[in-house]
Structure formats: structure tokens, C-alpha cells
Design an enzyme around this catalytic site. Structure first.
Site, PDB file in Angstrom:
ATOM      1  N   GLY A  37       2.664   2.774  -2.657  1.00  0.00           N
ATOM      2  CA  GLY A  37       1.682   2.206  -1.733  1.00  0.00           C
ATOM      3  C   GLY A  37       0.822   1.158  -2.420  1.00  0.00           C
ATOM      4  N   SER A  38      -0.412   1.099  -1.999  1.00  0.00           N
ATOM      5  CA  SER A  38      -1.286   0.004  -2.430  1.00  0.00           C
ATOM      6  C   SER A  38      -1.622   0.040  -3.923  1.00  0.00           C
ATOM      7  CB  SER A  38      -2.578   0.024  -1.638  1.00  0.00           C
ATOM      8  OG  SER A  38      -2.283  -0.097  -0.264  1.00  0.00           O
ATOM      9  N   THR A  39      -1.377   1.173  -4.602  1.00  0.00           N
ATOM     10  CA  THR A  39      -1.664   1.180  -6.040  1.00  0.00           C
ATOM     11  C   THR A  39      -0.794   0.149  -6.757  1.00  0.00           C
ATOM     12  OG1 THR A  39      -0.050   2.939  -6.360  1.00  0.00           O
ATOM     13  CG2 THR A  39      -2.333   3.611  -6.117  1.00  0.00           C
ATOM     14  N   LYS A  59      -0.302  -2.785  -5.829  1.00  0.00           N
ATOM     15  CA  LYS A  59      -0.925  -4.114  -5.760  1.00  0.00           C
ATOM     16  C   LYS A  59      -1.506  -4.512  -7.120  1.00  0.00           C
ATOM     17  CE  LYS A  59      -1.813  -3.770  -0.832  1.00  0.00           C
ATOM     18  NZ  LYS A  59      -2.736  -3.175   0.172  1.00  0.00           N
TER      19      LYS A  59
END
Lengths: 443, 482
Positions: B209-211, B213
Site C-alpha cells: 500500500g501507501s508505505t 510511496k
């Protein structure tokens, strides 16, 4: 001249006994040190005791058989010493006194040796009683199947039990059969050769004299089925073919005998479950690793732990730690060679094989030096049966051939084997003594 | 007859030579194969007779020890784990019939005391029984317990690393198992639908997920594709390869820089950024962070999983140009999977000024007499990004915790840098319709990082910021407090 040769032979024998006693002492000391962390003088006294017994035997040979082969006795004593050390090492594991029992059998064996030498000075009388001896031999083989005294071990009828005393008659029977064969072939060897006909490129023995060949072949097959003793059957038949070859010089007879054995063995393999099992395990021991394949697999695994130099005395795992269950089954009898390789490595195993080879060499030397046919054939037969027995059991535990229960001569635990092999030694030394005396004295 | 006798002797010599040949084969040439044979229990029994070394936590707490049964030649040692399930992962177990796993397996040779031949011969001459060496780990039992309690039985994992050294200070995977039960219950444990024997910290492959990014931002900043002030338009939604890619909550952000985009975890910003960086460059940075190969941790390689983009049918790693959707990978979706240890390594790299240290559980090996035989030397695995890029990312990650999605990770009196992640995994089995994988990765204190962390929880309906951030905060608090 004769006297010098004689005494130097006996001196060589005496000298050869010293390393034997040393090996025993050092072996006992090593095992003792391993097990008890304290070195005691006990092991030293064992060595002295052993040396004293051997010395007594040596003095007896000096008096009675002054011209006999000087190496046979020390070599056999060496095997016994080897066995005693391995058994002593197993004592603490099994909480038994195998080594002491075996030592007692050794003493008894030497007594029997002396008795044979004493009363069979002229061993050629054996020729006269050859059929009686053959009957005794076959009777001995049948004994395990008799009611009350017969005993079954691992599906084979190998022993008899009378009260507390167990006995493996095949060990003695092998000597009886060899005496019979040597005597019979001495008489008939010429006719076997002369009367031979060539049929289809094969030299066949005359039918009239084929009888004994068929009888011995039949006996071997019979043992396979009735006594279920594959190992002894193999060893008997090999010794028989060896004698037939030496007596007649016809390799084709060996080929014929061998093929007859193969045909019979194949027939039995396909009809008798016990034999088929043995062969199937030999071909693929992994099919049932915890049951039928257990023995041969554990034998291989134990050897794998040995490597070149072995794990050292008393270092190999024999019983499952914390239990009395044997991981290496029959370590004191059938699988003692695996234990030797495990603890003393490939070098230990080679040493054992080398001793058997040296005994075979000396035995055949006796046969070569003997002047009459019976002596030659008897020495050849005795030596062959001894060597083939070693081959059958070492070959069994190393998976050269199917594993069958015969003892490793003089090393395995067991009184019958010790007694029989010292009778064998007595006969060999008697032949040797006469042959050398004749050679020197020029009779 | 003499000629025949000599031939017979020759024949017997050949027979005996065959015996020597076969003995050599079993005892020497084929010995290694025989020792590895599954039905051969001899090596196991032998191992049982060696007193296996003790495994300690960093503070001296005993994690695993061997206690003797019986005496003399029939002595056998049994492994015991006094802290039960607390260190079940990553220490593993060691039993005769069940074998070794995880740390016990990787460090087996030290634990059984395999020295040079020379030393053991000397020991043999001195009559010493073979004894294994003791191994001290960097694991902190208090942090371990905190992570254990914070996960509170939810399936998930926590990995805490000291960024400057790579020392693993905590590694917890739940559901837990008690290694003491392995001898009786291994079959049952193997069948456990909850997968308690699985070390999720190293083997759990989850969409990050966004980790992720952080990786995209690191690649962009370090390669100069953007600088901290570069503005990119971030609409509420983008159409990528025929399907919409929207921001969480559906808001449009307009022209924003990377700090704002990280703080608010703006999907459309990073999808565009991913395309700017490009497949090849993103892959290059992923490789440097440790993706696409197994983490170089001291655990058996078959008990550690690789992170990367996987073909969903074959399970093979995909390379650039193999049809990967770079926009969605940039925001940690598509077929990208990462292990908790890998995401902890991302955080630790940023915390350590861009240098990734090899993660190691062990710290020291001592012999039975207490002499130090070996000490873990911190080892740089790769120089991932420049110190400047790391500092720029740290500023953004601080904002995530002070004003963004990760406020639940804040600690009083200590600046925390972090990044949340919430990956939606609809249709995942055994999740009872709870579709989210919640993540938090970060480190603290932000300006002098002592601990980097990754915390993740499977099967939740919460977000990374609400579910995973508090766990990470509690564990970091424990480790900084000391």
C-alpha cells in the site's frame, strides 16, 4: 638343519603372538578409558591372561606340531582378540558379559584344539569314516528343525537349544561336509575327469559319478527351503564348487554347478517367501526401512559414520540413547563388522579383511605343500569354507550379496563358531605339520 | 592341483577386494548421502548428545536452552524455551525428530559447537564432551512483549531494526506458537489454518500500500526527477490503463509538492510521479532497497520471502517491460508484494542517511567458558540514496506523523517520522470480509534515529493510521526509553 627350520618357525609364531596380546591390551585399555574415564590395571591383566593362554597353546604346538605353519595360530588369535575387544566395548552398553563368555569359549576352543591334535595325529583315518561323518554333518544341519531342541531365529532355523545351552550346528557341520567332500573327491576325481564327455561345447562329468554333485546340490537347496539358512547354504555350495574345481581342474563343472544353483535358487526365490524377502531387501532396502530393511540399512548407516578412521572405540551409537533398543541390531553377531567399520573406520574394516586374506593365504599354502590328495583337498576345503563364511557375512552387511545370518568367524560372539573354527585350525595345523615334516625329512 | 589352488586363492582375493570396495563406498564415498538419508536417525541421536548452546536475548534473558536427561553415554539433551511463544518467531525450534527451524537452524553450527577439526581433537584429547556455543541476539524481550501485546492476537507482524547497525531489536509474528509444544503437536501446528508456524515478519507477502510511496519518493528525489519543491497537479482521480485511480476520500489537491503528497498520501500525485521516474529507475531503487532478492538476514533462505512484483498465476518475479502497471506500483498496489522485514529495511535505510545495513538477529557467539568467539560487525548492504535525499524524506515523514495520516504514531517528547499504508485486499481468504492490510513504517527519534520499524495487521477494517501506527508507537517507545 631340520631343527633350525623347526625352531625358527615356532619362534616366529611366538613372536607373532606378542603384537596380538598388545592389541588386546591396548584395545581393552581404550574401551575401558572411554567408558569409565579411569584407566585401571584390569585391562592390562586381560592382556596378560590372554597372552598366557596363547603361550600355553603355543607350547603345546611346539611339542605336538613342531613343523606346523607358524602364522595360522597367531592370525586366528588376532581375530579372536579383535572380537574380544569389540565385545568388551559392547558389555557396558548391554550390561552383559559377552567378552568374558567369549574368552571362556576361547579357552574351551583351545582345549578342543588340543584334544583334536592329540587324538587325530593321523587325520587320514577320517577318510575311512567319510560316510559316517557326512551323516553326522547332515544330522547336525537337521537338528534345528527337530522338535523340542530346535530354535527359530529371524525366520531361519539356525540353532538348537538344550536347556540353557544354545548351539549352532551348521558351524560344526561345515567341517564334517568338507571332510566328506575332500575324501570323496580324492577318490573319484580321476574318473570325474576321464569319463567326462563334451556335450554342446560343455564338458559334462560322467552321469555315474554325478551322484555326489547332485547330492550336495540337493543338500544346499534343501537347506535353503527346510532350514531357511541362506547364508550357510551359500557358503557350503561355494566351498563345494571350490573343491570340485581344485579336484578336477574343470572350470566347466563349476559353471554347471553354478547354473544349477542359480536355477534352483531362482525357483526357490519365486516360491519360498523367506528367501524372496531377503533378496528383495537386498535389492531395495528402503522399501521398508523400519522393518525388513532395518538391519541392512542400519549396517550401512553405521559404516557411513565410520569414514576413514572411525569414530573411536565405544563412540558409535549402538543402542538408541536413553533406551535399550538396539539401533544397530545384532551388533555382537551378524553386524559386528559394521560396528568395526563404524568405530575403526575403513582402515579397521580393511584390517579385518586383510587378516582373513592372510589366513586364506596360509591355508592354501598348507594345501600347496601337502603331498597327498586328501590332505590337499582337506586343507583347500577348510580354508575355502572359512574364507567364504567371512565373505558371506561381510558381503551381507556391505550389501554385496543379500544379508544372511552367519557369524564372522572368530570375531562374532558365539561359542559354536569359536569351537568349530579351532577344530578347523587343528586340522589345518595337523596337515601342515605332516607336510613340512615330510618335506624336510624326505620320507 | 596346485595351479587350481592358486587360482582359487586369486578368486578369493578378488572377492575380498570387492568387500573392501563396498566398505569404502559406504564408509567414505557415499557416507554423506547416507548421513542425509531421511530414515537415518544416527546424526540426530548424535546431535542429541551434544549440549546445544543457549540462545540469549540482548539483556541476558534465556530464550532457548538444553537440559540433560539421563547420564553418561546415554545422556540426551532436550531443548526448552522458557519464554514459550514470545520468541517462537524468529528463534524457531530445535528437536531431534522435528528438526531445526528459523534462527535455531541458521545458527546450528555455532549452537552445536562445530569448530575447526584442530580444536575438537584437542578437546577430545582433554576428554571434554562436545559442547555447543552460546549465541546472544539483539532481541529486546520488553519490546518483543510490547509488540506481542499490541498485536493482541490479530494476525500480523512487527519488525524493529536499529538503523545504524542493522540489529533486529524486535520481531514478532502473530498468531504465535509455543515451540515447547512442537514435539507433541507439530502435525497439528502445520495444519493450523491460522498459520501460527509461519513467521509473517519474513514470510508474509502483503501488498505494501501507501508505505511503498516512500520508495517511489526516494527514487524520484535521489535521481533528481523532482526536488522537494517540484509541484505536480494531483486531481481527485486519474484514468490509468482504462480504470480509475482515485485518492482516498476522493479529494483533489491541486498543485502540491512531495511533502504534502506524502503527508496526505495522495495517490494521484504518486501515480504521476511513478511514470516520471519510469520502470527501470524505480526497479533500480527497489533493488537497492532489497526488493527482488531475499533479505540478507540470518534466517534460513527457505524461511525468508522475496518482495517484488509477482505474476499472480506463476508466482514468478516480474521485471520491467513484463506488463507491469508502473502507476499502480508507485502507490504500492498492482501485483506488488512486500514482507514486513523488507518495509522495515526501507524505514531503516532512510533513518540511516540512505545506507541500508544488513539486518542481523545475532550479536555475539561465546564458548561455554564465556570467551567471545565472534561478534556481529555491522555491514552495509547497499548505499541506497544520498544523505540529502534521506533528510528530505525524513522531513516529509515527520509531517505524516505531526499533521498527516500517521498522527497515532506520535510519541510525547520525541519526533517520529513515518508513513502509513492501507492496502485493500478484497476477496482474501480467512479474513471474514475484513479486507484491509494496515501498515505503519517509520523511525524515531526523527533527527537521531535509534529505531526503525514496520508494523502490519492483516484482515482489518481499519486503516494503517488507526490500526498499525499505535502498535509501532508503543514498540518504538519501549526501545527509545532504554
Amino acid at each position: 638343519m631340520g631343527r633350525t627350520v623347526r625352531s625358527s618357525a615356532r619362534n616366529r609364531e611366538l613372536l607373532a603372538l606378542v603384537p596380538v596380546a598388545l592389541l588386546l591390551t591396548m584395545g581393552f585399555a581404550a574401551v575401558f578409558g572411554q567408558n569409565d574415564d579411569v584407566l585401571s590395571t584390569l585391562s592390562l591383566s586381560y592382556g596378560l591372561y590372554f597372552l598366557a593362554i596363547c603361550l600355553a597353546a603355543h607350547i603345546y604346538i611346539r611339542i605336538r606340531l613342531p613343523d606346523a605353519d607358524p602364522y595360522l595360530f597367531p592370525l586366528m588369535a588376532l581375530l579372536t582378540a579383535f572380537g574380544l575387544v569389540m565385545l568388551y566395548r559392547l558389555d557396558s552398553e548391554f550390561s552383559r558379559e559377552l567378552a568374558r563368555d567369549q574368552a571362556n569359549w576361547f579357552v574351551l576352543g583351545l582345549v578342543l584344539f588340543a584334544v583334536v591334535v592329540q587324538f587325530l595325529r593321523d587325520y587320514t583315518v577320517l577318510e575311512r569314516y567319510r560316510y559316517t561323518i557326512a551323516a553326522i554333518g547332515i544330522g547336525l544341519l537337521l537338528a534345528p528343525r527337530l522338535p523340542l531342541i530346535g530354535a527359530q531365529v529371524n525366520g531361519a532355523y539356525l540353532g538348537v537349544k538344550i536347556g540353557p545351552f544354545g548351539f549352532q550346528p551348521a558351524e560344526l557341520a561345515k567341517i564334517c561336509i568338507v571332510i566328506f567332500l575332500a575324501s570323496y573327491l580324492r577318490e573319484h576325481r580321476e574318473v570325474l575327469v576321464v569319463g567326462a564327455k563334451r556335450v554342446l561345447g560343455l564338458t559334462l562329468p560322467p552321469l555315474k559319478h554325478l551322484g555326489p554333485l547332485l547330492v550336495v546340490w540337493g543338500a544346499a537347496m534343501f537347506m535353503l527351503i527346510f532350514i531357511r539358512d541362506l547364508g550357510s547354504s551359500l557358503m557350503f555350495f561355494a566351498a563345494f564348487l571350490a573343491l570340485l574345481y581344485v579336484a578336477t581342474g574343470r572350470f566347466s563343472f563349476v559353471v554347471i554347478g553354478m547354473s544349477m544353483f542359480m536355477v534352483g535358487a531362482y525357483f526357490i526365490y519365486s516360491t519360498v517367501g523367506h528367501v524372496a524377502d531377503r533378496v528383495d531387501i537386498w535389492l531395495d532396502p528402503y522399501q521398508d526401512p523400519s522393518d525388513t530393511g532395518f538391519q541392512v540399512l542400519q549396517s550401512m548407516f553405521a559404516q557411513a559414520d565410520g569414514g576413514l578412521f572411525g569414530e573411536g572405540f565405544a563412540e558409535s551409537i549402538v543402542a538408541i540413547p536413553g533406551t535399550d533398543t538396539q539401533l544397530l541390531p545384532a551388533a555382537q553377531t551378524d553386524l559386528i563388522y559394521s560396528l568395526i567399520v563404524s568405530e575403526l573406520g575403513l582402515f579397521g574394516g580393511c584390517a579385518i579383511i586383510a587378516i582373513y586374506l592372510l589366513i586364506a593365504a596360509r591355508g592354501f599354502k598348507v594345501a600347496l605343500m601337502a603331498n597327498d590328495g586328501f590332505s590337499k583337498l582337506l586343507a583347500t576345503g577348510l580354508t575355502s569354507v572359512f574364507a567364504f563364511q567371512a565373505f558371506v557375512i561381510i558381503g551381507g552387511v556391505t550389501r554385496v550379496i543379500p544379508l544372511t545370518g552367519v557369524t564372522l568367524p572368530l570375531v562374532s560372539y558365539g561359542g559354536s563358531s569359536i569351537l568349530a573354527n579351532f577344530i578347523l585350525l587343528a586340522l589345518l595345523l595337523l596337515i601342515s605339520d605332516r607336510a613340512r615334516r615330510e618335506a624336510q625329512g624326505g620320507h | 592341483m596346485n595351479a587350481q589352488i592358486i587360482k582359487l586363492f586369486a578368486f578369493i582375493t578378488v572377492c575380498f577386494a570387492v568387500l573392501v570396495g563396498f566398505t569404502s563406498y559406504w564408509a567414505v564415498f557415499d557416507a554423506d548421502n547416507l548421513k542425509n538419508e531421511r530414515v537415518n536417525k544416527r546424526p540426530l541421536f548424535k546431535a542429541q548428545q551434544i549440549k546445544r548452546g543457549t540462545i540469549f536475548a540482548a539483556d541476558g534473558t534465556v530464550i532457548a536452552r538444553s537440559t540433560p536427561n539421563g547420564r553418561g553415554a546415554s545422556i540426551q539433551y532436550v531443548r526448552e524455551y522458557p519464554t514459550a511463544g514470545l520468541f517462537g518467531h524468529p528463534i524457531g525450534y530445535s528437536f531431534i525428530s522435528q528438526g531445526n527451524s528459523e534462527f535455531e537452524s541458521f545458527h546450528n553450527s555455532e549452537l552445536v559447537g562445530d569448530d575447526s577439526e584442530f580444536t575438537s581433537i584437542i578437546d577430545e584429547l582433554r576428554g571434554k564432551d562436545p559442547v555447543g556455543h552460546n549465541v546472544t541476539t539483539s532481541l529486546d524481550p520488553v519490546a518483543q512483549q510490547t509488540a506481542f501485546d499490541q498485536l493482541a492476537g490479530r494476525p500480523g507482524a512487527v519488525v524493529a531494526i536499529e538503523p545504524s547497525t542493522g540489529k533486529i531489536r524486535a520481531m514478532v509474528s502473530q498468531p504465535p506458537y509455543d515451540p515447547n509444544q512442537v514435539p507433541e503437536d507439530l502435525t497439528a501446528l502445520n495444519r493450523d489454518p491460522g498459520g501460527s508456524l509461519l513467521n509473517r515478519a519474513t514470510q508474509g507477502q502483503y501488498p505494501p500500500g501507501s508505505t511503498f510511496k516512500l520508495v517511489t519518493a526516494a527514487a524520484a528525489l535521489d535521481s533528481g526527477v523532482i526536488d522537494p519543491d517540484t509541484l505536480i497537479d494531483a486531481p481527485a482521480s486519474l484514468n490509468i490503463q482504462g480504470s480509475p485511480l482515485a485518492n482516498f476520500g476522493g479529494s483533489a489537491f491541486g498543485e502540491i509538492n512531495v511533502e504534502t503528497a506524502l503527508t496526505n498520501s495522495v495517490n494521484t500525485f504518486f501515480a504521476k510521479l511513478g511514470r516520471k521516474v519510469g520502470e527501470d529507475r524505480l526497479y533500480e531503487y527497489m533493488d537497492r532497497f532489497g526488493f527482488n532478492s531475499k533479505p540478507q538476514i540470518d534466517l534460513p533462505t527457505d524461511e525468508v520471502m522475496t518482495s517484488g512484483v509477482f505474476d499472480s498465476s506463476t508466482g514468478e518475479l516480474l521485471s520491467p517491460g513484463e506488463g507491469v502497471d508502473i502507476s499502480r506500483i508507485a502507490i504500492g498496489q498492482e501485483r506488488l508484494l512486500a514482507t514486513p522485514i523488507q518495509m522495515a529495511e526501507v524505514a531503516a535505510t532512510i533513518a540511516n542517511g540512505g545506507k541500508l545495513m544488513k539486518p542481523q538477529i545475532w550479536d555475539q557467539v561465546r564458548d561455554a567458558d564465556g570467551r567471545v568467539l565472534d561478534t556481529m560487525n555491522p555491514d552495509e548492504q547497499s548505499n541506497v540514496i544520498s544523505e540529502d535525499s534521506a533528510a528530505e524524506l525524513t522531513i516529509a515523514m515527520k509531517a505524516v506523523v505531526t499533521e498527516g495520516t500517521g498522527t497515532a504514531a506520535a510519541l510525547s517528547g520525541v519526533d517520529v517520522a513515518g508513513k502509513t499504508g492501507t492496502a485493500e485486499v478484497p476477496g482474501r481468504e480467512n479474513c471474514d470480509g475484513l479486507p484491509n492490510q494496515a501498515w505503519f513504517v517509520g523511525f524515531a527519534p526523527a533527527d537521531d534515529p535509534q529505531i526503525a520499524i514496520a508494523a502490519t495487521v492483516e484482515c482489518t477494517d481499519g486503516q494503517g493510521g488507526t490500526v498499525a501506527a499505535p502498535i509501532a508507537a508503543a514498540v518504538m517507545q519501549t526501545l527509545i526509553g532504554e
